[in-house]
Design a protein around this motif. Structure first.
Motif, PDB file in Angstrom:
ATOM      1  N   THR A  21       0.847  -1.117  -0.043  1.00 41.59           N
ATOM      2  CA  THR A  21       0.063  -0.034   0.044  1.00 41.59           C
ATOM      3  C   THR A  21       0.864   1.314  -0.003  1.00 41.59           C
ATOM      4  OG1 THR A  21      -1.819  -1.179   1.194  1.00 41.59           O
ATOM      5  CG2 THR A  21      -1.723   1.358   1.196  1.00 41.59           C
ATOM      6  N   THR A  22       0.597   2.064  -0.865  1.00 34.41           N
ATOM      7  CA  THR A  22       1.358   3.328  -1.220  1.00 34.41           C
ATOM      8  C   THR A  22       1.002   4.196   0.158  1.00 34.41           C
ATOM      9  OG1 THR A  22      -0.272   4.663  -2.347  1.00 34.41           O
ATOM     10  CG2 THR A  22       1.462   3.112  -3.469  1.00 34.41           C
ATOM     11  N   SER A  23       1.708   5.520   0.226  1.00 36.46           N
ATOM     12  CA  SER A  23       1.288   6.415   1.248  1.00 36.46           C
ATOM     13  C   SER A  23      -0.047   7.247   1.193  1.00 36.46           C
ATOM     14  CB  SER A  23       2.581   7.381   1.333  1.00 36.46           C
ATOM     15  OG  SER A  23       2.620   8.422   0.092  1.00 36.46           O
ATOM     16  N   ASP A  24      -0.491   7.184  -0.159  1.00 38.13           N
ATOM     17  CA  ASP A  24      -1.868   7.728  -0.480  1.00 38.13           C
ATOM     18  C   ASP A  24      -2.960   6.286  -0.583  1.00 38.13           C
ATOM     19  OD1 ASP A  24      -0.654   6.871  -2.755  1.00 38.13           O
ATOM     20  OD2 ASP A  24      -1.618   8.562  -4.035  1.00 38.13           O
ATOM     21  N   ARG A  25      -2.709   5.256   0.136  1.00 40.02           N
ATOM     22  CA  ARG A  25      -3.381   4.074   0.115  1.00 40.02           C
ATOM     23  C   ARG A  25      -3.914   3.481  -1.162  1.00 40.02           C
ATOM     24  NH1 ARG A  25      -7.165   6.321   5.340  1.00 40.02           N
ATOM     25  NH2 ARG A  25      -5.482   6.682   6.697  1.00 40.02           N
ATOM     26  N   PHE A  26      -2.887   3.635  -2.198  1.00 40.38           N
ATOM     27  CA  PHE A  26      -3.416   2.766  -3.349  1.00 40.38           C
ATOM     28  C   PHE A  26      -2.678   1.179  -3.209  1.00 40.38           C
ATOM     29  CE2 PHE A  26      -4.960   6.592  -5.087  1.00 40.38           C
ATOM     30  CZ  PHE A  26      -5.775   5.957  -6.183  1.00 40.38           C
ATOM     31  N   THR A  27      -3.219   0.406  -3.424  1.00 38.28           N
ATOM     32  CA  THR A  27      -2.622  -1.108  -3.554  1.00 38.28           C
ATOM     33  C   THR A  27      -1.760  -1.425  -4.758  1.00 38.28           C
ATOM     34  OG1 THR A  27      -4.480  -1.672  -2.083  1.00 38.28           O
ATOM     35  CG2 THR A  27      -3.121  -3.655  -3.012  1.00 38.28           C
ATOM     36  N   LEU A  28      -0.841  -1.692  -4.817  1.00 39.12           N
ATOM     37  CA  LEU A  28       0.148  -2.181  -5.976  1.00 39.12           C
ATOM     38  C   LEU A  28       0.406  -3.373  -5.650  1.00 39.12           C
ATOM     39  CD1 LEU A  28       2.641   0.757  -5.880  1.00 39.12           C
ATOM     40  CD2 LEU A  28       0.321   0.699  -6.822  1.00 39.12           C
ATOM     41  N   ASP A  66      19.173 -15.330 -15.043  1.00 35.65           N
ATOM     42  CA  ASP A  66      20.323 -16.115 -15.598  1.00 35.65           C
ATOM     43  C   ASP A  66      21.729 -15.502 -15.584  1.00 35.65           C
ATOM     44  OD1 ASP A  66      18.588 -18.244 -16.134  1.00 35.65           O
ATOM     45  OD2 ASP A  66      18.318 -17.880 -18.202  1.00 35.65           O
ATOM     46  N   ARG A  67      21.547 -14.332 -15.582  1.00 32.82           N
ATOM     47  CA  ARG A  67      22.841 -13.528 -15.245  1.00 32.82           C
ATOM     48  C   ARG A  67      23.333 -13.457 -13.896  1.00 32.82           C
ATOM     49  NH1 ARG A  67      20.915 -11.991 -19.922  1.00 32.82           N
ATOM     50  NH2 ARG A  67      22.529 -10.870 -21.641  1.00 32.82           N
ATOM     51  N   GLY A  68      22.779 -13.791 -13.128  1.00 37.30           N
ATOM     52  CA  GLY A  68      22.846 -13.708 -11.670  1.00 37.30           C
ATOM     53  C   GLY A  68      22.291 -12.799 -10.663  1.00 37.30           C
ATOM     54  N   PHE A  69      21.449 -12.206 -11.296  1.00 36.45           N
ATOM     55  CA  PHE A  69      20.524 -11.126 -10.488  1.00 36.45           C
ATOM     56  C   PHE A  69      19.453 -11.633  -9.970  1.00 36.45           C
ATOM     57  CE2 PHE A  69      22.765  -8.694 -13.731  1.00 36.45           C
ATOM     58  CZ  PHE A  69      23.701  -7.915 -13.054  1.00 36.45           C
ATOM     59  N   SER A  70      18.901 -10.990  -8.532  1.00 35.85           N
ATOM     60  CA  SER A  70      17.577 -11.124  -8.188  1.00 35.85           C
ATOM     61  C   SER A  70      16.896 -10.131  -9.135  1.00 35.85           C
ATOM     62  CB  SER A  70      17.651 -10.803  -6.836  1.00 35.85           C
ATOM     63  OG  SER A  70      18.187 -11.871  -6.036  1.00 35.85           O
ATOM     64  N   VAL A  71      15.602 -10.342  -9.278  1.00 34.82           N
ATOM     65  CA  VAL A  71      14.716  -9.420  -9.952  1.00 34.82           C
ATOM     66  C   VAL A  71      13.411  -9.028  -8.998  1.00 34.82           C
ATOM     67  CG1 VAL A  71      13.333  -9.025 -12.117  1.00 34.82           C
ATOM     68  CG2 VAL A  71      15.466 -10.225 -12.105  1.00 34.82           C
ATOM     69  N   ALA A  72      13.148  -7.937  -9.175  1.00 35.46           N
ATOM     70  CA  ALA A  72      11.941  -7.419  -8.449  1.00 35.46           C
ATOM     71  C   ALA A  72      11.090  -6.609  -9.382  1.00 35.46           C
ATOM     72  CB  ALA A  72      12.191  -6.500  -7.285  1.00 35.46           C
ATOM     73  N   ALA A  73       9.734  -6.655  -9.426  1.00 34.49           N
ATOM     74  CA  ALA A  73       8.915  -5.973 -10.618  1.00 34.49           C
ATOM     75  C   ALA A  73       7.654  -5.401  -9.855  1.00 34.49           C
ATOM     76  CB  ALA A  73       8.741  -6.740 -11.498  1.00 34.49           C
ATOM     77  N   LEU A  74       7.208  -4.391 -10.254  1.00 40.03           N
ATOM     78  CA  LEU A  74       5.753  -3.840  -9.739  1.00 40.03           C
ATOM     79  C   LEU A  74       4.809  -3.479 -10.933  1.00 40.03           C
ATOM     80  CD1 LEU A  74       5.415  -0.396  -7.963  1.00 40.03           C
ATOM     81  CD2 LEU A  74       7.067  -1.037  -9.702  1.00 40.03           C
ATOM     82  N   ASP A  75       3.563  -3.478 -10.814  1.00 43.04           N
ATOM     83  CA  ASP A  75       2.673  -2.721 -11.570  1.00 43.04           C
ATOM     84  C   ASP A  75       2.222  -1.523 -10.805  1.00 43.04           C
ATOM     85  OD1 ASP A  75       2.118  -4.807 -13.312  1.00 43.04           O
ATOM     86  OD2 ASP A  75       0.851  -6.080 -12.243  1.00 43.04           O
ATOM     87  N   TRP A  76       2.677  -0.468 -11.705  1.00 44.43           N
ATOM     88  CA  TRP A  76       2.193   0.862 -11.516  1.00 44.43           C
ATOM     89  C   TRP A  76       0.622   1.080 -11.228  1.00 44.43           C
ATOM     90  CZ3 TRP A  76       6.545   3.532 -10.441  1.00 44.43           C
ATOM     91  CH2 TRP A  76       7.752   3.374 -11.375  1.00 44.43           C
ATOM     92  N   ARG A  77       0.381   1.868 -10.336  1.00 44.89           N
ATOM     93  CA  ARG A  77      -1.270   2.120 -10.364  1.00 44.89           C
ATOM     94  C   ARG A  77      -1.846   2.333 -11.199  1.00 44.89           C
ATOM     95  NH1 ARG A  77      -1.697   7.310  -6.075  1.00 44.89           N
ATOM     96  NH2 ARG A  77       0.376   6.379  -5.459  1.00 44.89           N
ATOM     97  N   GLY A  78      -3.069   1.821 -11.507  1.00 42.72           N
ATOM     98  CA  GLY A  78      -4.021   2.107 -12.658  1.00 42.72           C
ATOM     99  C   GLY A  78      -3.639   1.121 -13.828  1.00 42.72           C
ATOM    100  N   GLN A  79      -2.762   0.260 -13.711  1.00 37.61           N
ATOM    101  CA  GLN A  79      -2.666  -0.830 -14.819  1.00 37.61           C
ATOM    102  C   GLN A  79      -2.173  -2.270 -14.285  1.00 37.61           C
ATOM    103  OE1 GLN A  79       0.343   1.702 -16.734  1.00 37.61           O
ATOM    104  NE2 GLN A  79       1.788   0.288 -16.485  1.00 37.61           N
ATOM    105  N   GLY A  80      -2.128  -2.986 -15.014  1.00 40.96           N
ATOM    106  CA  GLY A  80      -1.702  -4.533 -14.524  1.00 40.96           C
ATOM    107  C   GLY A  80      -2.649  -5.013 -13.471  1.00 40.96           C
ATOM    108  N   GLY A  81      -2.112  -5.459 -12.518  1.00 45.04           N
ATOM    109  CA  GLY A  81      -2.696  -6.194 -11.352  1.00 45.04           C
ATOM    110  C   GLY A  81      -2.946  -5.129 -10.258  1.00 45.04           C
ATOM    111  N   SER A  82      -2.305  -3.807 -10.293  1.00 42.74           N
ATOM    112  CA  SER A  82      -2.774  -2.962  -9.282  1.00 42.74           C
ATOM    113  C   SER A  82      -3.951  -2.085  -9.251  1.00 42.74           C
ATOM    114  CB  SER A  82      -1.411  -1.909  -9.526  1.00 42.74           C
ATOM    115  OG  SER A  82      -0.283  -2.399  -9.147  1.00 42.74           O
ATOM    116  N   GLN A  83      -4.346  -1.554  -8.329  1.00 42.27           N
ATOM    117  CA  GLN A  83      -5.508  -0.834  -8.029  1.00 42.27           C
ATOM    118  C   GLN A  83      -5.724   0.326  -9.186  1.00 42.27           C
ATOM    119  OE1 GLN A  83      -6.184   0.736  -4.343  1.00 42.27           O
ATOM    120  NE2 GLN A  83      -7.932   2.008  -4.937  1.00 42.27           N
ATOM    121  N   ARG A  84      -6.878   0.295  -9.761  1.00 40.26           N
ATOM    122  CA  ARG A  84      -7.041   1.362 -11.034  1.00 40.26           C
ATOM    123  C   ARG A  84      -7.552   2.369 -10.157  1.00 40.26           C
ATOM    124  NH1 ARG A  84      -6.841  -1.660 -16.067  1.00 40.26           N
ATOM    125  NH2 ARG A  84      -5.626  -3.339 -15.333  1.00 40.26           N
TER     126      ARG A  84
END
Length: 317
Positions: A21-28, A66-84
């Motif tokens: 949850t963001t500081s303005d209460r959106f769910t990502l 495969d290069r040896g990195f961990s990966v983290a990703a998010l959907d911006w608010r308003g798209q993907g699986g985040s709150q519209r």
């Protein structure tokens, strides 16, 4: 929303998913992965462009792991699986790009810093590149280095990037039309339009794969932008192209531009790179806007540039 798994685009193994949850209460929605090797080179955070979603980058996530990195990703608010943001979930809307800044801060503070291995690097596309650039002036910086694929600094074409268009969007917003689609816009998801005549990629396999993800989960789809989004994007692009902006960027930046980009301006990317103290760019000839969704020959050029720029990648040994 869980990550969508289809035969052509399986969820990479070991995914950890959740919501913040963001500081303005959106769910990502977010997801993170450990590397598939034991190198432990740090974490690459993947940031999508407008109307995109985490699933679209499964192939890229696998290549980073495969290069040896961990990966983290998010959907911006308003798209993907985040709150519209609007009652109509197909409208691509934002009131101000500072809202995306809150998404980035929440993601870093609640997902990346507590649970991901440093050092931290960023890989962002288009709109995501604009957001990362604008946040690269903060101190301390979130990232050691960042690679931006076709960052949105100006829209392609004189008409699209003209002050008249920006001014008209502002006027329409002031009279209460900010939540309306841009003229000619619709609820049709950008990813499900025909391959023929598309301005995103020359690769039919990757293009249709992204369509299939939307077919499997229509809730991931996003239609055209709103007038409000267009105004907010114009303000954000003006900010990064202001003469005083480039020298204040604190994060070493590589911008990878597409030689045949009909969505954002390659010339603007070249112009900004020349004015940055710790920035550079390359142009991949013939590539269209979505470089990481392009043909193998184009993607290989992108990864060669990435590997030469990000410490720990294969070229660094």
């Amino acid at each position: 929303m869980d990550l969508v798994d289809i035969p052509e685009n399986p969820v990479p193994s070991g995914a950890v998913t959740g919501a913040i949850t963001t500081s303005d209460r959106f769910t990502l929605r977010f997801a993170r992965w450990r590397p598939t090797t034991r190198k432990g080179l740090g974490t690459v955070c993947v940031f999508t462009g407008r109307a995109e979603f985490i699933e679209k980058y499964f192939e890229t996530i696998g290549e980073l792991r495969d290069r040896g990195f961990s990966v983290a990703a998010l959907d911006w608010r308003g798209q993907g699986g985040s709150q519209r943001l609007l009652k109509n979930p197909r409208k691509g809307h934002i009131d101000d790009f500072s809202q995306f800044d809150r998404d980035l801060a929440a993601f870093m503070e609640k997902v990346v810093l507590p649970d991901c291995t440093p050092p931290y690097f960023a890989l962002a596309h288009s709109m995501g590149g604009n957001i990362l650039l604008r946040n690269s002036r903060r101190a301390p910086a979130w990232f050691e280095r960042q690679v931006l694929s076709a960052p949105m600094l100006e829209l392609a074409g004189r008409r699209a990037s003209s002050p008249y268009v920006h001014g008209l969007a502002e006027i329409l917003g002031l009279i209460g039309l900010g939540n309306s689609y841009v003229p000619g816009g619709s609820s049709t998801a950008a990813s499900v339009r025909p391959f023929k005549g598309n301005v995103l990629t020359l690769d039919p396999g990757r293009f249709h794969r992204n369509n299939d993800i939307i077919d499997a989960e229509p809730g991931l789809g996003l239609g055209s932008a709103t007038i409000g989004w267009l105004w907010a994007a114009g303000e954000a692009m003006r900010e990064v192209m202001h003469p005083d902006f480039a020298p204040r960027v604190r994060v070493p930046t590589l911008m990878v531009a597409a030689g045949d980009d009909r969505v954002v301006s390659t010339r603007a990317i070249e112009s900004l790179a020349f004015r940055m103290k710790i920035g550079s760019h390359i142009v991949i000839p013939a590539a269209r806007h979505e470089i990481l969704m392009e043909r193998d020959s184009i993607r290989e050029q992108f990864w060669a540039a990435f590997d030469a720029f990000v410490p720990g990648s294969p070229v660094f040994g």
